[in-house]
Design a protein around this motif. Structure first.
Motif, mmCIF file in Angstrom:
data_model
loop_
_atom_site.group_PDB
_atom_site.id
_atom_site.type_symbol
_atom_site.label_atom_id
_atom_site.label_comp_id
_atom_site.label_asym_id
_atom_site.label_seq_id
_atom_site.Cartn_x
_atom_site.Cartn_y
_atom_site.Cartn_z
ATOM 1 N N LEU A 148 10.814 1.549 7.787
ATOM 2 C CA LEU A 148 10.889 2.200 7.076
ATOM 3 C C LEU A 148 11.502 3.656 6.482
ATOM 4 C CD1 LEU A 148 6.766 1.948 6.067
ATOM 5 C CD2 LEU A 148 8.773 0.474 4.879
ATOM 6 N N ARG A 149 11.645 3.874 5.853
ATOM 7 C CA ARG A 149 12.349 5.263 4.759
ATOM 8 C C ARG A 149 11.701 6.454 4.521
ATOM 9 N NH1 ARG A 149 14.524 8.230 0.315
ATOM 10 N NH2 ARG A 149 16.521 9.741 0.373
ATOM 11 N N ASN B 37 11.069 7.443 -2.632
ATOM 12 C CA ASN B 37 12.255 6.526 -2.319
ATOM 13 C C ASN B 37 11.331 5.888 -1.243
ATOM 14 O OD1 ASN B 37 14.273 5.125 -5.182
ATOM 15 N ND2 ASN B 37 14.881 7.360 -4.448
ATOM 16 N N PHE B 38 10.601 4.955 -0.943
ATOM 17 C CA PHE B 38 9.799 4.495 0.189
ATOM 18 C C PHE B 38 10.430 2.983 0.325
ATOM 19 C CE2 PHE B 38 5.318 6.530 0.469
ATOM 20 C CZ PHE B 38 6.164 7.931 0.424
ATOM 21 N N ASN B 39 11.789 3.215 1.635
ATOM 22 C CA ASN B 39 12.638 1.570 1.724
ATOM 23 C C ASN B 39 12.357 1.176 2.738
ATOM 24 O OD1 ASN B 39 15.396 0.863 0.739
ATOM 25 N ND2 ASN B 39 15.944 1.191 2.731
ATOM 26 N N LEU B 40 11.777 -0.141 2.197
ATOM 27 C CA LEU B 40 11.958 -0.651 3.349
ATOM 28 C C LEU B 40 13.365 -1.479 3.871
ATOM 29 C CD1 LEU B 40 10.237 -2.884 5.632
ATOM 30 C CD2 LEU B 40 10.423 -4.616 3.595
ATOM 31 N N GLY B 41 13.400 -0.828 4.765
ATOM 32 C CA GLY B 41 14.800 -1.422 5.070
ATOM 33 C C GLY B 41 15.193 -1.944 6.567
ATOM 34 N N ALA C 96 1.181 -1.233 0.409
ATOM 35 C CA ALA C 96 0.231 -0.716 0.016
ATOM 36 C C ALA C 96 0.930 0.686 -0.443
ATOM 37 C CB ALA C 96 -0.960 0.035 1.308
ATOM 38 N N VAL C 97 2.185 1.297 0.525
ATOM 39 C CA VAL C 97 2.889 2.111 0.613
ATOM 40 C C VAL C 97 3.648 2.780 -0.228
ATOM 41 C CG1 VAL C 97 4.862 2.964 2.600
ATOM 42 C CG2 VAL C 97 2.711 2.437 3.417
ATOM 43 N N VAL D 172 0.744 9.326 4.441
ATOM 44 C CA VAL D 172 1.672 7.180 4.161
ATOM 45 C C VAL D 172 0.538 6.997 4.994
ATOM 46 C CG1 VAL D 172 3.029 5.656 5.488
ATOM 47 C CG2 VAL D 172 3.859 7.640 3.766
ATOM 48 N N GLU D 173 0.135 7.790 6.403
ATOM 49 C CA GLU D 173 -0.572 6.897 7.853
ATOM 50 C C GLU D 173 -1.878 6.106 7.254
ATOM 51 O OE1 GLU D 173 -1.039 9.975 10.882
ATOM 52 O OE2 GLU D 173 1.505 9.521 11.487
#
Ligand SMILES: [Zn+2]
Length: 440
Positions: A303-304, A280-284, A254-255, A320-321
């Motif tokens: 997340l970043r 860039n939405f990074n799943l870190g 979703a994000v 995002v929320e």
């Protein structure tokens, strides 16, 4: 010698003096990389910088990180590490006769985690030179840049002169996760200025590894953690449980859909029109589970996230929320819980004016060295430039050497590029600050 006599110091002599410091730069950077200054553990690098500054005759003050004192400032980011007696190192060269303009060099001491050492060709903290590149975590990002600035200052000393304006060197903590290190120095400078103890700086240069370009803007960046509680069960009866990892992956999808929308041409900020993938939405990080035969009980996503400079961090968080809440609404169950918390970056985006005198002079200095006008870079990262622009309204940019694999395996920085950047910094100091005879 005074400022007017600086004409005798032609560019050729200055750049030759920097050429003479190539070995100094390699040696200093190698030893700097060998200080493994991971987040929360920067003290070895801070002490190293103090010693190197002292060798140039510069006394440092330690600016302690006191999160309590920063908490109410507008650019504060929720802390990730305890203060733990950690400090920034701020040194200030004062001219004998203060006639020239001043500049602050601001660089971060912290480096990001390395991943498994065995996946590097050699230890990430070996700091060795191979084929014209110095390798190691932090070599490029951004210990090399700080070394370039030290070499620029030293080159002038070797020519028997020193800047006729104040030159500050600020080595800071926590650039990679909060920016609270630079915030501590800016806060100290602001209060010192109020008490008239210390003049402000007329320009700020940050030698981040910009591939010899000049930063024209940066994105807003924030970190978010999502904690998901599922319903644990025996794997043999898996369908009686709810797997929080499955929920987490739905949230990531979703994000990521929002990331895709913000990258669409019609939604872009003008400075980012040409960039291949600015947002860039990074799943870190993803942490979950403790047993192969159990449905996990909890899952945490780290997340970043980023947004364009014309959107506030608060607004970006709301967007995002909302996507996360939509997933929760769709999969709502009394046995599950999804909660969001913020630690780390809370860093608004920023646009920098590169047409002011200090920045024009830096571009001119680069052109004198390379024959080329530096590129103007719209950065897809955050930098500590924001503090100086948004809190002090100072002319600021990032300008630094060519680096490879920053935040990856086998990070390295080009020595040839370091020499060019050091030359540009030296030429900038001479023209911006003027020069005077070196203090005995
Ligand atoms: Zn950096």
């Amino acid at each position: 010698m005074n400022v007017t006599q600086s004409n005798h110091l032609d560019a050729g002599r200055i750049t030759a003096a920097v050429d003479g410091l190539e070995q100094y730069m390699v040696d200093t950077l190698s030893r700097f990389v060998r200080c493994p200054s991971l987040p929360g553990e920067e003290t070895s690098a801070a002490e190293f910088l103090e010693v190197e500054l002292a060798k140039l005759g510069l006394a440092s003050e330690r600016i302690m990180l006191r999160t309590e004192e920063l908490k109410d400032l507008p650019l504060y980011s929720p802390a990730c590490c305890p203060d733990g007696g950690r400090f920034n190192v701020l040194a200030r060269h004062e001219p004998t006769a203060s006639t020239g303009r001043s500049v602050l060099i601001n660089g971060h001491l912290d480096v990001v985690p390395t991943g498994p050492h065995e996946l590097w060709t050699e230890s990430p903290f070996a700091g060795n030179l191979h084929d014209g590149w110095v390798y190691g975590r932090g070599a490029g990002d951004m210990k090399a840049g700080l070394v370039c600035a030290l070499a620029a200052f030293k080159a002038l000393q070797d020519l028997g002169v020193q800047p006729a304006g104040a030159v500050g060197f600020n080595g800071v903590l926590e650039e990679e996760n909060t920016g609270n290190g630079t915030l501590a120095t800016v806060s100290a400078l602001k209060s010192a200025i109020g008490a008239a103890k210390l003049a402000s700086f007329d320009a700020v240069l940050i030698p981040e590894p910009t591939q010899e370009g000049m930063m024209a803007s940066q994105l807003g960046v924030f970190w978010m953690y999502v904690d998901i509680v599922g319903k644990p069960a025996h794997a043999a009866y898996m369908t009686t449980g709810i797997n929080p990892v499955d929920l987490g992956l739905r949230i990531v999808d979703a994000v990521k859909a929002l990331e895709h929308e913000w990258n669409l041409p019609e939604n872009r900020h003008p400075l980012y029109r040409e960039h291949p993938h600015p947002i860039n939405f990074n799943l870190g990080q993803i942490h979950a589970g403790d047993w192969n035969s159990s449905v996990p009980s909890v899952c945490t996503l780290g997340l970043r996230l980023s947004c364009y400079p014309d959107m506030s961090i608060e607004d970006a968080k709301l967007h995002v929320e909302r996507r996360i809440l939509a997933v929760e609404a769709e999969l709502a169950d009394d046995d599950t819980a999804i909660s969001i918390r913020y630690e780390g970056f809370n860093a608004p985006g920023c646009v920098y004016d590169l047409d002011v005198p200090a920045m024009q002079l830096l571009a001119e200095s680069h052109k004198q060295v390379t024959g080329k006008v530096p590129t103007r870079n719209a950065l897809t990262a955050t930098t500590d430039g924001r503090h100086f622009k948004l809190l002090m309204d100072l002319p600021v940019t990032c300008y630094g050497p060519i680096a490879r694999n920053v935040h990856g395996f086998n990070e390295s920085v080009s020595v040839e590029s370091m020499v060019r950047v050091a030359k540009a910094y030296a030429l900038f100091m001479v023209e911006w600050c003027g020069v005077e005879a070196r203090r005995a």
